[in-house]
Design a protein around this motif. Structure first.
Motif, PDB file in Angstrom:
ATOM      1  N   PHE A 179       0.939  -1.165  -0.002  1.00 35.39           N
ATOM      2  CA  PHE A 179       0.301   0.001  -0.050  1.00 35.39           C
ATOM      3  C   PHE A 179       0.854   1.144   0.053  1.00 35.39           C
ATOM      4  CE2 PHE A 179      -2.106   3.563   2.437  1.00 35.39           C
ATOM      5  CZ  PHE A 179      -3.105   3.828   1.853  1.00 35.39           C
ATOM      6  N   ALA A 180       1.932   1.332   0.914  1.00 34.87           N
ATOM      7  CA  ALA A 180       2.874   2.580   0.864  1.00 34.87           C
ATOM      8  C   ALA A 180       3.640   2.692  -0.417  1.00 34.87           C
ATOM      9  CB  ALA A 180       4.013   2.350   1.814  1.00 34.87           C
ATOM     10  N   TRP A 181       3.685   1.616  -1.319  1.00 36.32           N
ATOM     11  CA  TRP A 181       4.503   1.765  -2.668  1.00 36.32           C
ATOM     12  C   TRP A 181       3.540   1.917  -3.630  1.00 36.32           C
ATOM     13  CZ3 TRP A 181       9.537   2.467  -3.688  1.00 36.32           C
ATOM     14  CH2 TRP A 181      10.403   2.318  -2.654  1.00 36.32           C
ATOM     15  N   CYS A 182       2.346   1.502  -3.740  1.00 29.94           N
ATOM     16  CA  CYS A 182       1.426   1.417  -4.742  1.00 29.94           C
ATOM     17  C   CYS A 182       0.268   2.358  -4.615  1.00 29.94           C
ATOM     18  CB  CYS A 182       0.731   0.096  -5.073  1.00 29.94           C
ATOM     19  SG  CYS A 182       1.887  -1.289  -5.184  1.00 29.94           S
ATOM     20  N   PHE A 183      -0.334   3.051  -3.731  1.00 32.68           N
ATOM     21  CA  PHE A 183      -1.225   3.910  -3.427  1.00 32.68           C
ATOM     22  C   PHE A 183      -0.665   5.240  -4.025  1.00 32.68           C
ATOM     23  CE2 PHE A 183      -3.628   7.007  -0.882  1.00 32.68           C
ATOM     24  CZ  PHE A 183      -4.727   6.852  -1.439  1.00 32.68           C
ATOM     25  N   PRO A 184       0.501   5.620  -3.763  1.00 32.02           N
ATOM     26  CA  PRO A 184       0.923   7.072  -4.131  1.00 32.02           C
ATOM     27  C   PRO A 184       0.838   7.353  -5.801  1.00 32.02           C
ATOM     28  CG  PRO A 184       2.238   6.558  -2.222  1.00 32.02           C
ATOM     29  CD  PRO A 184       1.437   4.942  -2.484  1.00 32.02           C
ATOM     30  N   PRO A 185       1.463   6.259  -6.563  1.00 32.73           N
ATOM     31  CA  PRO A 185       1.356   6.500  -7.972  1.00 32.73           C
ATOM     32  C   PRO A 185      -0.050   6.573  -8.246  1.00 32.73           C
ATOM     33  CG  PRO A 185       2.884   4.689  -7.417  1.00 32.73           C
ATOM     34  CD  PRO A 185       2.226   4.914  -5.893  1.00 32.73           C
ATOM     35  N   VAL A 186      -1.185   5.606  -7.826  1.00 30.96           N
ATOM     36  CA  VAL A 186      -2.367   5.865  -8.139  1.00 30.96           C
ATOM     37  C   VAL A 186      -3.063   7.144  -7.738  1.00 30.96           C
ATOM     38  CG1 VAL A 186      -4.583   4.964  -7.997  1.00 30.96           C
ATOM     39  CG2 VAL A 186      -2.742   3.471  -8.050  1.00 30.96           C
ATOM     40  N   LEU A 187      -2.767   7.685  -6.578  1.00 26.61           N
ATOM     41  CA  LEU A 187      -3.288   8.975  -6.186  1.00 26.61           C
ATOM     42  C   LEU A 187      -2.638  10.172  -6.992  1.00 26.61           C
ATOM     43  CD1 LEU A 187      -4.765  10.644  -3.849  1.00 26.61           C
ATOM     44  CD2 LEU A 187      -2.788  10.645  -2.633  1.00 26.61           C
ATOM     45  N   LEU A 188      -1.448  10.073  -7.347  1.00 26.15           N
ATOM     46  CA  LEU A 188      -0.980  11.124  -7.972  1.00 26.15           C
ATOM     47  C   LEU A 188      -0.700  11.027  -9.705  1.00 26.15           C
ATOM     48  CD1 LEU A 188       2.130  11.290  -5.649  1.00 26.15           C
ATOM     49  CD2 LEU A 188       0.490  12.869  -5.864  1.00 26.15           C
ATOM     50  N   LEU A 189      -1.584  10.070 -10.214  1.00 22.20           N
ATOM     51  CA  LEU A 189      -1.660   9.961 -11.609  1.00 22.20           C
ATOM     52  C   LEU A 189      -1.771  11.066 -12.527  1.00 22.20           C
ATOM     53  CD1 LEU A 189      -1.160   7.507 -13.369  1.00 22.20           C
ATOM     54  CD2 LEU A 189      -3.804   6.996 -13.391  1.00 22.20           C
ATOM     55  N   PRO A 190      -2.894  11.984 -11.914  1.00 28.57           N
ATOM     56  CA  PRO A 190      -3.193  13.191 -12.648  1.00 28.57           C
ATOM     57  C   PRO A 190      -1.873  14.035 -12.955  1.00 28.57           C
ATOM     58  CG  PRO A 190      -4.918  12.938 -11.181  1.00 28.57           C
ATOM     59  CD  PRO A 190      -3.510  11.927 -10.731  1.00 28.57           C
ATOM     60  N   VAL A 191      -0.914  13.967 -12.166  1.00 31.14           N
ATOM     61  CA  VAL A 191       0.278  14.762 -12.398  1.00 31.14           C
ATOM     62  C   VAL A 191       1.180  14.484 -13.728  1.00 31.14           C
ATOM     63  CG1 VAL A 191       2.714  15.769 -11.189  1.00 31.14           C
ATOM     64  CG2 VAL A 191       0.720  15.102  -9.971  1.00 31.14           C
ATOM     65  N   LEU A 192       1.029  13.230 -14.154  1.00 29.54           N
ATOM     66  CA  LEU A 192       1.848  12.500 -15.157  1.00 29.54           C
ATOM     67  C   LEU A 192       1.379  13.096 -16.605  1.00 29.54           C
ATOM     68  CD1 LEU A 192       4.113  10.348 -15.494  1.00 29.54           C
ATOM     69  CD2 LEU A 192       2.456   8.539 -15.787  1.00 29.54           C
ATOM     70  N   PHE A 193       0.146  13.538 -16.570  1.00 29.11           N
ATOM     71  CA  PHE A 193      -0.404  14.098 -17.983  1.00 29.11           C
ATOM     72  C   PHE A 193      -0.059  15.571 -18.118  1.00 29.11           C
ATOM     73  CE2 PHE A 193      -3.020  10.209 -16.501  1.00 29.11           C
ATOM     74  CZ  PHE A 193      -2.835   9.523 -17.462  1.00 29.11           C
ATOM     75  N   PRO A 194       0.687  15.784 -19.409  1.00 28.58           N
ATOM     76  CA  PRO A 194       1.118  17.108 -19.656  1.00 28.58           C
ATOM     77  C   PRO A 194      -0.099  17.983 -19.840  1.00 28.58           C
ATOM     78  CG  PRO A 194       2.276  15.605 -20.812  1.00 28.58           C
ATOM     79  CD  PRO A 194       1.256  14.778 -20.266  1.00 28.58           C
ATOM     80  N   ASP A 195      -1.151  17.394 -20.483  1.00 26.23           N
ATOM     81  CA  ASP A 195      -2.541  18.311 -20.525  1.00 26.23           C
ATOM     82  C   ASP A 195      -3.720  17.917 -19.814  1.00 26.23           C
ATOM     83  OD1 ASP A 195      -1.014  19.362 -23.087  1.00 26.23           O
ATOM     84  OD2 ASP A 195      -1.593  17.872 -24.152  1.00 26.23           O
ATOM     85  N   GLY A 196      -3.231  17.469 -18.385  1.00 28.14           N
ATOM     86  CA  GLY A 196      -4.375  17.268 -17.551  1.00 28.14           C
ATOM     87  C   GLY A 196      -4.599  18.482 -17.013  1.00 28.14           C
ATOM     88  N   ILE A 201      -3.688  19.032 -13.740  1.00 26.46           N
ATOM     89  CA  ILE A 201      -2.421  19.314 -12.813  1.00 26.46           C
ATOM     90  C   ILE A 201      -1.331  20.130 -13.586  1.00 26.46           C
ATOM     91  CG2 ILE A 201      -1.006  18.956 -11.079  1.00 26.46           C
ATOM     92  CD1 ILE A 201      -3.975  18.248 -10.315  1.00 26.46           C
ATOM     93  N   ALA A 202      -1.255  21.493 -13.250  1.00 30.36           N
ATOM     94  CA  ALA A 202      -0.351  22.136 -14.059  1.00 30.36           C
ATOM     95  C   ALA A 202       1.229  21.936 -13.266  1.00 30.36           C
ATOM     96  CB  ALA A 202      -0.659  23.699 -13.949  1.00 30.36           C
ATOM     97  N   VAL A 203       2.258  21.860 -14.085  1.00 32.38           N
ATOM     98  CA  VAL A 203       3.466  21.531 -13.382  1.00 32.38           C
ATOM     99  C   VAL A 203       4.535  22.620 -14.127  1.00 32.38           C
ATOM    100  CG1 VAL A 203       5.526  20.004 -13.420  1.00 32.38           C
ATOM    101  CG2 VAL A 203       3.175  19.220 -13.187  1.00 32.38           C
ATOM    102  N   HIS A 204       5.460  22.955 -13.307  1.00 35.23           N
ATOM    103  CA  HIS A 204       6.361  24.009 -13.709  1.00 35.23           C
ATOM    104  C   HIS A 204       8.003  23.515 -12.735  1.00 35.23           C
ATOM    105  CE1 HIS A 204       6.004  25.487  -9.603  1.00 35.23           C
ATOM    106  NE2 HIS A 204       7.136  26.327  -9.792  1.00 35.23           N
ATOM    107  N   PHE A 205       8.837  24.032 -13.590  1.00 39.43           N
ATOM    108  CA  PHE A 205      10.381  23.668 -12.855  1.00 39.43           C
ATOM    109  C   PHE A 205      10.716  25.238 -12.604  1.00 39.43           C
ATOM    110  CE2 PHE A 205      14.637  24.222 -13.126  1.00 39.43           C
ATOM    111  CZ  PHE A 205      15.137  23.051 -12.648  1.00 39.43           C
ATOM    112  N   SER A 206      10.938  24.899 -11.117  1.00 36.90           N
ATOM    113  CA  SER A 206      11.307  26.149 -10.166  1.00 36.90           C
ATOM    114  C   SER A 206      12.910  26.374 -10.342  1.00 36.90           C
ATOM    115  CB  SER A 206      10.815  25.955  -8.891  1.00 36.90           C
ATOM    116  OG  SER A 206      11.167  27.048  -7.920  1.00 36.90           O
ATOM    117  N   THR A 207      13.155  27.338 -10.564  1.00 39.28           N
ATOM    118  CA  THR A 207      14.547  28.149 -10.798  1.00 39.28           C
ATOM    119  C   THR A 207      15.167  28.268  -9.443  1.00 39.28           C
ATOM    120  OG1 THR A 207      13.873  30.089 -11.234  1.00 39.28           O
ATOM    121  CG2 THR A 207      14.452  28.776 -13.064  1.00 39.28           C
ATOM    122  N   ALA A 208      14.017  28.563  -8.335  1.00 36.06           N
ATOM    123  CA  ALA A 208      14.420  28.742  -6.992  1.00 36.06           C
ATOM    124  C   ALA A 208      14.996  27.416  -6.414  1.00 36.06           C
ATOM    125  CB  ALA A 208      13.336  29.270  -6.232  1.00 36.06           C
TER     126      ALA A 208
END
Length: 366
Positions: free
Chosen positions: A155-172, A174-181
């Protein structure tokens, strides 16, 4: 390496003449930040590799379930140095900072969030196992069977990928950015308020509650038992305050490393603005340093682990250069082999593990 990093930084600045001063300042500090990340990654990786080399074999006084949970923790912490840091450093060196988010940044952000979440869940399962071992020692084998132990780890290893799956899709969603800070690919918490708060409510707060309740309960029981033992002079002189030596540092390190990161994430989500540059860098990478501190608090202060590590190191050194080892480093080889064999046979009662049931022996003396 450092010359290359500085050249890359200068090249980046020369190509960003139209960028705002804050961005240029972030890029100017980039070589220093990369150096700090590399040093931290080396410490985390070497520390956890040493832990994995030891606990893959039997350690005196450590139960099978204890080793499974601690192996999971060491593997999750090792992923910080072997996966999270190289990916983010790679992106920080190849990414054009004038570009927006891309597919690579989404993949890196997914890996970051997954490893961080797995580490938190693993710490919570270890605390839960410690609580059961101390308060239900006779039913421990029936409550935490091998199958249930593996299910908790899964559960500790498999639940996080399922929970965070929306982060994986570029056009989904969840917006993702690279922080230069902070030199990290992360979800843009200021534009994903609901996601940020949901992440805190599903991962950080429940796991923190489990860790706090279980460790505080164990600490209170150990304190009461220690008060009873004070009337015996020999016990007062020989018994160590296991609760203060293990539980307090473990919880202190956890909250010191994770609370600033979660507070900054919630602040960014609610206020819509980011924290200052170096504050963001520190709070983002603090949870990674917890992977190195876990090696100290969960393993190195345990006597059985230290003895087994010396034994493994001795065998490794003897395989490389037996004459030098026998003449300079290990003059008491026979005694060390006797101690390790004596410990591996579990003929005497030792502390099971700093993270499992260090106070179980105290309870049995009541």
């Amino acid at each position: 390496m450092y010359t290359t990093l500085f050249n890359l930084s200068s090249l980046g600045e020369s190509n960003l003449s139209g960028v705002d001063p804050q961005r240029l300042q972030d890029l100017a500090h980039r070589p220093v930040k990369i150096s700090i990340i590399i040093v931290l990654g080396v410490l985390v990786t070497l520390g956890n590799i040493a832990v994995l080399l030891v606990i893959t074999s039997s350690v005196a006084g450590w139960s099978r379930n204890s080793r499974y949970f601690l192996l999971s923790l060491a593997a999750a912490d090792s992923a910080f140095g072997l996966l999270v840091m190289p990916l983010n450093l790679w992106v920080s060196l190849i990414k054009d900072y004038t570009e927006g988010p891309d597919a690579l940044c989404h993949v890196v952000a997914f890996c970051n969030a997954t490893i961080y979440s797995t580490c938190v869940y693993t710490l919570a399962t270890i605390s839960l196992e410690r609580y059961i071992a101390v308060f239900y020692p006779l039913q421990y084998g029936t409550i935490l069977t091998r199958q249930r132990t593996l299910l908790l780890i899964s559960f500790a290893w498999c639940f996080p990928p399922v929970l965070l799956l929306p982060v994986l899709f570029p056009d989904g969603i969840i917006a993702v950015h690279f922080s230069t800070a902070s030199l990290v690919c992360n979800p843009a918490y200021s534009t994903n308020v609901g996601y940020s708060l949901s992440l805190a409510c599903v991962i950080f707060f429940p796991c923190s509650f489990i860790m706090t309740y279980t460790n505080l309960s164990v600490w209170c029981v150990a304190k009461r038992q220690r008060m009873k033992l004070r009337k015996f002079y020999c016990a007062r002189r020989q018994r160590h305050n296991v609760a203060s030596r293990v539980l307090v540092p473990v919880m202190g390190a956890y909250y010191a490393c994770w609370t600033p990161c979660m507070a900054a994430m919630i602040y960014n989500a609610l206020s819509g603005s980011s924290v200052p540059e170096w504050i963001e860098f520190v709070v983002v990478w603090l949870p990674t340093s917890n992977g190195f501190l876990n090696c100290i608090f969960y393993f190195w202060i345990n006597r059985s682990f230290r003895r087994k590590f010396r034994y493994v190191l001795q065998k490794f050194a003897e395989s490389l250069c037996p004459r030098l080892v026998n003449s300079l480093l290990f003059r008491s080889t026979s005694k060390a082999q006797f101690d390790s064999g004596y410990l591996d046979n579990n003929n005497i009662v030792h502390e099971r593990s700093s993270s499992v049931s260090s106070t179980c022996t105290l309870l049995s003396l009541a």
